[in-house]
Write an enzyme that holds these catalytic residues in place. Structure first.
Site, PDB file in Angstrom:
ATOM      1  N   PRO A 265     -39.897 110.517 -16.595  1.00 27.97           N
ATOM      2  CA  PRO A 265     -41.312 110.937 -16.593  1.00 27.97           C
ATOM      3  C   PRO A 265     -42.277 109.762 -16.493  1.00 27.97           C
ATOM      4  O   PRO A 265     -43.443 109.938 -16.155  1.00 27.97           O
ATOM      5  CB  PRO A 265     -41.496 111.666 -17.923  1.00 27.97           C
ATOM      6  CG  PRO A 265     -40.139 111.850 -18.508  1.00 27.97           C
ATOM      7  CD  PRO A 265     -39.219 110.879 -17.849  1.00 27.97           C
TER       8      PRO A 265
ATOM      9  N   GLU B 267     -34.080 111.778 -25.249  1.00 29.52           N
ATOM     10  CA  GLU B 267     -35.431 111.215 -25.119  1.00 29.52           C
ATOM     11  C   GLU B 267     -35.511 110.177 -23.997  1.00 29.52           C
ATOM     12  O   GLU B 267     -36.597 109.690 -23.682  1.00 29.52           O
ATOM     13  CB  GLU B 267     -35.898 110.601 -26.436  1.00 29.52           C
ATOM     14  CG  GLU B 267     -36.184 111.627 -27.524  1.00 29.52           C
ATOM     15  CD  GLU B 267     -37.166 112.711 -27.077  1.00 29.52           C
ATOM     16  OE1 GLU B 267     -38.297 112.363 -26.680  1.00 29.52           O
ATOM     17  OE2 GLU B 267     -36.796 113.896 -27.121  1.00 29.52           O
TER      18      GLU B 267
ATOM     19  N   ARG C 288     -31.968 116.293   4.219  1.00 28.78           N
ATOM     20  CA  ARG C 288     -32.595 116.859   5.403  1.00 28.78           C
ATOM     21  C   ARG C 288     -33.236 115.799   6.300  1.00 28.78           C
ATOM     22  O   ARG C 288     -33.612 116.089   7.439  1.00 28.78           O
ATOM     23  CB  ARG C 288     -33.572 117.971   5.026  1.00 28.78           C
ATOM     24  CG  ARG C 288     -34.724 117.523   4.171  1.00 28.78           C
ATOM     25  CD  ARG C 288     -35.563 118.690   3.713  1.00 28.78           C
ATOM     26  NE  ARG C 288     -36.140 119.436   4.834  1.00 28.78           N
ATOM     27  CZ  ARG C 288     -37.115 118.978   5.601  1.00 28.78           C
ATOM     28  NH1 ARG C 288     -37.631 117.782   5.384  1.00 28.78           N
ATOM     29  NH2 ARG C 288     -37.590 119.703   6.577  1.00 28.78           N
TER      30      ARG C 288
ATOM     31  N   ASP D 212     -40.917 115.192  13.481  1.00 29.17           N
ATOM     32  CA  ASP D 212     -41.563 113.945  13.903  1.00 29.17           C
ATOM     33  C   ASP D 212     -43.055 114.099  14.159  1.00 29.17           C
ATOM     34  O   ASP D 212     -43.735 113.125  14.328  1.00 29.17           O
ATOM     35  CB  ASP D 212     -40.886 113.274  15.126  1.00 29.17           C
ATOM     36  CG  ASP D 212     -39.949 114.166  15.849  1.00 29.17           C
ATOM     37  OD1 ASP D 212     -40.097 114.369  17.062  1.00 29.17           O
ATOM     38  OD2 ASP D 212     -39.036 114.673  15.175  1.00 29.17           O
TER      39      ASP D 212
HETATM   40  C1  9D3 Z   1     -40.938 116.236 -24.679  1.00 28.92           C
HETATM   41  C2  9D3 Z   1     -40.168 114.954 -24.724  1.00 28.92           C
HETATM   42  N1  9D3 Z   1     -41.090 113.854 -24.483  1.00 28.92           N
HETATM   43  C3  9D3 Z   1     -41.411 113.246 -25.760  1.00 28.92           C
HETATM   44  C4  9D3 Z   1     -42.861 113.080 -25.960  1.00 28.92           C
HETATM   45  C5  9D3 Z   1     -40.572 112.819 -23.621  1.00 28.92           C
HETATM   46  C6  9D3 Z   1     -39.560 113.200 -22.633  1.00 28.92           C
HETATM   47  C7  9D3 Z   1     -38.297 112.676 -22.672  1.00 28.92           C
HETATM   48  C8  9D3 Z   1     -37.350 113.035 -21.720  1.00 28.92           C
HETATM   49  C9  9D3 Z   1     -39.872 114.100 -21.603  1.00 28.92           C
HETATM   50  C10 9D3 Z   1     -38.913 114.452 -20.658  1.00 28.92           C
HETATM   51  C11 9D3 Z   1     -37.660 113.920 -20.715  1.00 28.92           C
HETATM   52  C12 9D3 Z   1     -36.643 114.292 -19.687  1.00 28.92           C
HETATM   53  N2  9D3 Z   1     -37.193 114.212 -18.335  1.00 28.92           N
HETATM   54  C13 9D3 Z   1     -36.594 113.602 -17.327  1.00 28.92           C
HETATM   55  O1  9D3 Z   1     -35.504 113.093 -17.478  1.00 28.92           O
HETATM   56  C14 9D3 Z   1     -37.270 113.519 -16.033  1.00 28.92           C
HETATM   57  C15 9D3 Z   1     -38.540 114.049 -15.616  1.00 28.92           C
HETATM   58  C16 9D3 Z   1     -39.516 114.867 -16.252  1.00 28.92           C
HETATM   59  O2  9D3 Z   1     -39.395 115.301 -17.405  1.00 28.92           O
HETATM   60  N3  9D3 Z   1     -40.638 115.179 -15.555  1.00 28.92           N
HETATM   61  C17 9D3 Z   1     -40.862 114.775 -14.276  1.00 28.92           C
HETATM   62  N4  9D3 Z   1     -39.972 114.029 -13.634  1.00 28.92           N
HETATM   63  C18 9D3 Z   1     -38.830 113.681 -14.293  1.00 28.92           C
HETATM   64  S1  9D3 Z   1     -37.620 112.734 -13.655  1.00 28.92           S
HETATM   65  C19 9D3 Z   1     -36.704 112.783 -15.028  1.00 28.92           C
END
Ligand code: 9D3
Length: 254
Positions: free
Chosen positions: A89, A116, A154, A169
Protein backbone atom coordinates in the site's frame (compact mmCIF):
# COMPACT_ATOMS: atom_id res chain seq x y z
CA UNK A 1 8.73 -13.04 -20.07
CA UNK A 2 9.27 -14.89 -16.78
CA UNK A 3 7.45 -13.72 -13.67
CA UNK A 4 8.61 -15.12 -10.33
CA UNK A 5 6.31 -14.52 -7.35
CA UNK A 6 7.33 -14.84 -3.71
CA UNK A 7 4.17 -15.72 -1.84
CA UNK A 8 2.77 -17.66 1.13
CA UNK A 9 -0.28 -18.56 -1.03
CA UNK A 10 1.13 -19.83 -4.36
CA UNK A 11 -2.21 -21.44 -5.40
CA UNK A 12 -3.81 -18.00 -5.41
CA UNK A 13 -1.19 -16.44 -7.71
CA UNK A 14 -1.02 -19.38 -10.14
CA UNK A 15 -4.82 -19.35 -10.55
CA UNK A 16 -4.42 -16.53 -13.14
CA UNK A 17 -2.42 -18.85 -15.39
CA UNK A 18 -5.40 -21.18 -15.84
CA UNK A 19 -7.84 -18.87 -17.62
CA UNK A 20 -8.39 -16.45 -20.50
CA UNK A 21 -5.67 -14.33 -22.10
CA UNK A 22 -3.20 -15.11 -19.28
CA UNK A 23 -3.79 -18.85 -19.61
CA UNK A 24 -3.25 -18.70 -23.39
CA UNK A 25 -0.08 -16.60 -22.99
CA UNK A 26 1.33 -19.32 -20.71
CA UNK A 27 0.25 -22.13 -23.08
CA UNK A 28 1.88 -20.31 -26.02
CA UNK A 29 5.14 -19.94 -24.07
CA UNK A 30 4.94 -16.12 -24.05
CA UNK A 31 4.78 -15.98 -20.26
CA UNK A 32 5.80 -18.22 -17.38
CA UNK A 33 4.81 -17.82 -13.74
CA UNK A 34 6.89 -19.52 -11.03
CA UNK A 35 6.16 -19.25 -7.30
CA UNK A 36 8.55 -19.34 -4.34
CA UNK A 37 7.10 -19.91 -0.86
CA UNK A 38 9.04 -18.37 2.05
CA UNK A 39 7.67 -21.19 4.24
CA UNK A 40 9.86 -23.60 2.25
CA UNK A 41 12.89 -21.51 3.27
CA UNK A 42 12.44 -21.73 7.07
CA UNK A 43 14.59 -23.90 9.33
CA UNK A 44 12.47 -24.27 12.50
CA UNK A 45 9.96 -27.08 13.17
CA UNK A 46 7.01 -24.64 13.05
CA UNK A 47 8.15 -23.22 9.68
CA UNK A 48 7.68 -19.71 11.07
CA UNK A 49 7.36 -16.92 8.51
CA UNK A 50 5.99 -14.13 10.74
CA UNK A 51 6.59 -12.62 14.16
CA UNK A 52 5.37 -9.79 16.44
CA UNK A 53 6.35 -6.20 15.60
CA UNK A 54 9.18 -4.53 17.51
CA UNK A 55 7.63 -1.60 19.35
CA UNK A 56 4.42 -3.49 19.95
CA UNK A 57 0.99 -3.11 18.47
CA UNK A 58 -1.43 -5.50 16.82
CA UNK A 59 -0.58 -7.63 13.82
CA UNK A 60 2.36 -9.69 12.68
CA UNK A 61 5.27 -8.86 10.37
CA UNK A 62 6.83 -11.15 7.76
CA UNK A 63 10.34 -12.18 8.83
CA UNK A 64 13.25 -11.03 6.65
CA UNK A 65 15.25 -14.31 6.56
CA UNK A 66 12.65 -16.59 4.87
CA UNK A 67 11.84 -13.79 2.40
CA UNK A 68 15.51 -13.23 1.58
CA UNK A 69 16.11 -16.99 1.19
CA UNK A 70 13.06 -17.37 -1.09
CA UNK A 71 14.28 -14.41 -3.14
CA UNK A 72 17.73 -16.02 -3.45
CA UNK A 73 15.95 -19.10 -4.83
CA UNK A 74 14.00 -16.99 -7.30
CA UNK A 75 17.19 -15.22 -8.42
CA UNK A 76 18.87 -18.54 -9.29
CA UNK A 77 16.03 -19.24 -11.76
CA UNK A 78 15.00 -15.75 -12.96
CA UNK A 79 16.71 -13.85 -15.80
CA UNK A 80 19.70 -11.78 -14.67
CA UNK A 81 18.84 -8.23 -13.56
CA UNK A 82 15.16 -9.07 -12.99
CA UNK A 83 13.50 -6.17 -11.19
CA UNK A 84 12.29 -6.99 -7.66
CA UNK A 85 8.92 -5.33 -7.06
CA UNK A 86 7.29 -5.36 -3.62
CA UNK A 87 3.52 -4.97 -3.83
CA UNK A 88 2.44 -2.77 -0.94
CA UNK A 89 0.00 0.00 0.00
CA UNK A 90 3.02 2.33 0.36
CA UNK A 91 4.02 1.79 -3.26
CA UNK A 92 3.71 3.94 -6.36
CA UNK A 93 0.21 3.62 -7.86
CA UNK A 94 0.47 1.38 -10.91
CA UNK A 95 -0.09 3.00 -14.30
CA UNK A 96 -0.14 1.40 -17.75
CA UNK A 97 3.18 2.99 -18.78
CA UNK A 98 5.05 1.28 -15.88
CA UNK A 99 3.66 -2.05 -17.09
CA UNK A 100 4.57 -1.35 -20.73
CA UNK A 101 8.16 -0.62 -19.63
CA UNK A 102 8.33 -3.73 -17.42
CA UNK A 103 6.62 -5.92 -20.03
CA UNK A 104 9.51 -5.41 -22.50
CA UNK A 105 12.01 -6.94 -20.04
CA UNK A 106 12.68 -10.68 -19.74
CA UNK A 107 12.20 -11.07 -15.99
CA UNK A 108 10.26 -9.74 -13.01
CA UNK A 109 10.22 -10.87 -9.37
CA UNK A 110 7.09 -9.94 -7.41
CA UNK A 111 7.05 -10.01 -3.61
CA UNK A 112 3.64 -10.48 -1.96
CA UNK A 113 3.23 -9.45 1.67
CA UNK A 114 0.71 -10.81 4.17
CA UNK A 115 -0.14 -9.67 7.70
CA UNK A 116 0.97 -6.04 8.36
CA UNK A 117 3.71 -6.27 5.74
CA UNK A 118 7.37 -7.30 5.57
CA UNK A 119 10.40 -6.41 7.72
CA UNK A 120 11.65 -3.04 6.41
CA UNK A 121 15.26 -4.31 6.23
CA UNK A 122 14.19 -6.76 3.52
CA UNK A 123 12.70 -3.84 1.55
CA UNK A 124 15.90 -1.80 1.98
CA UNK A 125 18.29 -4.56 0.98
CA UNK A 126 16.39 -6.55 -1.65
CA UNK A 127 13.58 -4.50 -3.22
CA UNK A 128 14.07 -2.29 -6.30
CA UNK A 129 10.56 -0.81 -6.59
CA UNK A 130 7.38 -0.69 -4.52
CA UNK A 131 4.03 -0.72 -6.37
CA UNK A 132 0.45 -0.25 -5.17
CA UNK A 133 -2.95 -0.90 -6.75
CA UNK A 134 -4.30 2.31 -5.22
CA UNK A 135 -5.69 3.75 -2.02
CA UNK A 136 -7.85 0.96 -0.65
CA UNK A 137 -7.04 -1.89 1.72
CA UNK A 138 -6.42 -5.49 0.62
CA UNK A 139 -5.42 -8.33 2.92
CA UNK A 140 -2.23 -9.16 1.05
CA UNK A 141 -0.17 -8.67 -2.09
CA UNK A 142 -1.35 -11.76 -4.01
CA UNK A 143 -4.29 -10.08 -5.73
CA UNK A 144 -2.04 -7.20 -6.71
CA UNK A 145 0.46 -9.72 -8.17
CA UNK A 146 -2.39 -11.31 -10.16
CA UNK A 147 -3.37 -7.90 -11.50
CA UNK A 148 0.21 -7.21 -12.60
CA UNK A 149 0.53 -10.67 -14.19
CA UNK A 150 -2.76 -10.22 -16.10
CA UNK A 151 -1.78 -6.76 -17.34
CA UNK A 152 1.70 -7.94 -18.43
CA UNK A 153 0.39 -11.11 -20.11
CA UNK A 154 -1.81 -9.18 -22.52
CA UNK A 155 1.13 -6.92 -23.45
CA UNK A 156 3.27 -9.84 -24.64
CA UNK A 157 3.49 -9.91 -28.45
CA UNK A 158 1.12 -12.64 -29.71
CA UNK A 159 -0.98 -12.81 -26.54
CA UNK A 160 -4.04 -11.11 -28.03
CA UNK A 161 -6.00 -11.76 -31.20
CA UNK A 162 -5.13 -9.56 -34.23
CA UNK A 163 -8.14 -7.27 -33.83
CA UNK A 164 -7.37 -6.56 -30.18
CA UNK A 165 -3.65 -5.95 -30.70
CA UNK A 166 -4.26 -3.54 -33.58
CA UNK A 167 -6.50 -1.54 -31.28
CA UNK A 168 -3.74 -1.45 -28.66
CA UNK A 169 -1.18 0.58 -30.62
CA UNK A 170 -3.65 3.42 -31.13
CA UNK A 171 -4.48 6.07 -28.52
CA UNK A 172 -6.30 3.55 -26.32
CA UNK A 173 -4.25 4.18 -23.13
CA UNK A 174 -4.70 7.91 -23.00
CA UNK A 175 -8.50 8.23 -23.18
CA UNK A 176 -11.45 6.31 -21.80
CA UNK A 177 -13.14 4.03 -24.31
CA UNK A 178 -16.21 4.94 -26.34
CA UNK A 179 -19.50 3.06 -25.66
CA UNK A 180 -20.07 -0.32 -27.32
CA UNK A 181 -23.30 -1.85 -28.66
CA UNK A 182 -24.30 -5.22 -30.07
CA UNK A 183 -27.59 -6.83 -31.17
CA UNK A 184 -30.48 -6.30 -30.79
CA UNK A 185 -30.95 -2.81 -32.27
CA UNK A 186 -33.68 -2.10 -29.73
CA UNK A 187 -33.27 -3.22 -26.11
CA UNK A 188 -35.84 -2.12 -23.50
CA UNK A 189 -36.94 0.65 -25.94
CA UNK A 190 -33.38 1.95 -26.15
CA UNK A 191 -31.97 2.13 -29.67
CA UNK A 192 -28.38 1.85 -30.85
CA UNK A 193 -27.07 5.30 -31.95
CA UNK A 194 -28.08 5.71 -35.61
CA UNK A 195 -24.56 6.57 -36.80
CA UNK A 196 -23.37 3.06 -35.87
CA UNK A 197 -25.95 1.58 -38.28
CA UNK A 198 -25.15 4.06 -41.09
CA UNK A 199 -22.25 2.18 -42.68
CA UNK A 200 -20.38 5.53 -42.88
CA UNK A 201 -17.04 4.41 -41.44
CA UNK A 202 -15.55 7.92 -41.24
CA UNK A 203 -18.62 9.19 -39.37
CA UNK A 204 -18.44 6.19 -37.02
CA UNK A 205 -14.75 6.81 -36.29
CA UNK A 206 -15.51 10.51 -35.59
CA UNK A 207 -18.42 9.64 -33.28
CA UNK A 208 -16.32 7.12 -31.33
CA UNK A 209 -13.45 9.58 -30.96
CA UNK A 210 -15.93 12.24 -29.77
CA UNK A 211 -17.46 9.87 -27.24
CA UNK A 212 -14.01 8.89 -25.94
CA UNK A 213 -13.04 12.57 -25.57
CA UNK A 214 -16.37 13.55 -24.01
CA UNK A 215 -16.52 10.73 -21.51
CA UNK A 216 -12.91 11.36 -20.48
CA UNK A 217 -13.72 15.06 -20.00
CA UNK A 218 -16.76 14.20 -17.87
CA UNK A 219 -15.39 11.31 -15.81
CA UNK A 220 -11.59 11.70 -15.72
CA UNK A 221 -10.68 15.33 -16.44
CA UNK A 222 -7.17 14.75 -15.01
CA UNK A 223 -6.45 12.31 -17.85
CA UNK A 224 -7.52 14.85 -20.44
CA UNK A 225 -5.33 17.51 -18.82
CA UNK A 226 -2.21 15.37 -19.59
CA UNK A 227 -2.94 15.43 -23.32
CA UNK A 228 -2.30 17.94 -26.06
CA UNK A 229 -5.42 17.67 -28.24
CA UNK A 230 -5.36 18.22 -32.00
CA UNK A 231 -7.54 20.92 -33.53
CA UNK A 232 -9.97 18.23 -34.72
CA UNK A 233 -10.16 16.73 -31.20
CA UNK A 234 -10.82 20.20 -29.76
CA UNK A 235 -13.70 20.67 -32.20
CA UNK A 236 -15.16 17.24 -31.43
CA UNK A 237 -15.01 17.90 -27.69
CA UNK A 238 -16.54 21.37 -28.02
CA UNK A 239 -19.40 19.87 -30.05
CA UNK A 240 -19.88 17.17 -27.39
CA UNK A 241 -20.12 19.82 -24.66
CA UNK A 242 -22.54 21.91 -26.74
CA UNK A 243 -24.82 18.92 -27.43
CA UNK A 244 -24.71 17.98 -23.74
CA UNK A 245 -25.68 21.55 -22.80
CA UNK A 246 -28.63 21.41 -25.20
CA UNK A 247 -29.94 18.23 -23.59
CA UNK A 248 -29.11 19.46 -20.10
CA UNK A 249 -30.22 23.12 -19.80
CA UNK A 250 -28.62 25.15 -17.01
CA UNK A 251 -25.49 22.97 -16.82
CA UNK A 252 -22.09 24.67 -16.44
CA UNK A 253 -19.98 25.24 -19.54
CA UNK A 254 -16.36 24.85 -18.37
C1 9D3 B 1 -5.41 -2.23 7.70
C2 9D3 B 1 -3.97 -2.59 7.82
N1 9D3 B 1 -3.18 -1.38 7.67
C3 9D3 B 1 -2.76 -0.95 8.99
C4 9D3 B 1 -3.04 0.48 9.23
C5 9D3 B 1 -1.99 -1.54 6.87
C6 9D3 B 1 -1.99 -2.58 5.84
C7 9D3 B 1 -1.13 -3.63 5.88
C8 9D3 B 1 -1.13 -4.60 4.89
C9 9D3 B 1 -2.88 -2.50 4.75
C10 9D3 B 1 -2.88 -3.48 3.77
C11 9D3 B 1 -2.01 -4.53 3.83
C12 9D3 B 1 -2.01 -5.56 2.76
N2 9D3 B 1 -2.01 -4.96 1.43
C13 9D3 B 1 -1.20 -5.32 0.45
O1 9D3 B 1 -0.40 -6.21 0.62
C14 9D3 B 1 -1.24 -4.59 -0.82
C15 9D3 B 1 -2.10 -3.52 -1.24
C16 9D3 B 1 -3.20 -2.85 -0.64
O2 9D3 B 1 -3.65 -3.14 0.48
N3 9D3 B 1 -3.79 -1.84 -1.33
C17 9D3 B 1 -3.40 -1.46 -2.58
N4 9D3 B 1 -2.38 -2.07 -3.19
C18 9D3 B 1 -1.76 -3.08 -2.53
S1 9D3 B 1 -0.46 -3.94 -3.13
C19 9D3 B 1 -0.32 -4.88 -1.78
Amino acid sequence: MEIHAITLIPELVTAVTGYGVTGRAVQRGLLSVVTWNPRDYTDDVHRTVDDRAYGGGPGMVMKAEPLSAALAGARTAAPMDSTVVYLSPQGRPIEQQMLVTQGRKPGLILVCGRYEGVDERFVETDVDEEWSLGDYVLSGGELAAMVVIDALARLQPGALGDAQSAEQDSFSDALLDHPHYTRPENFCSRCVPAVLLSGDHAAIARWRRQQALGRTWQRRPELLARLRLSGEDERLLEEYKRQLGNRNPGAGDD
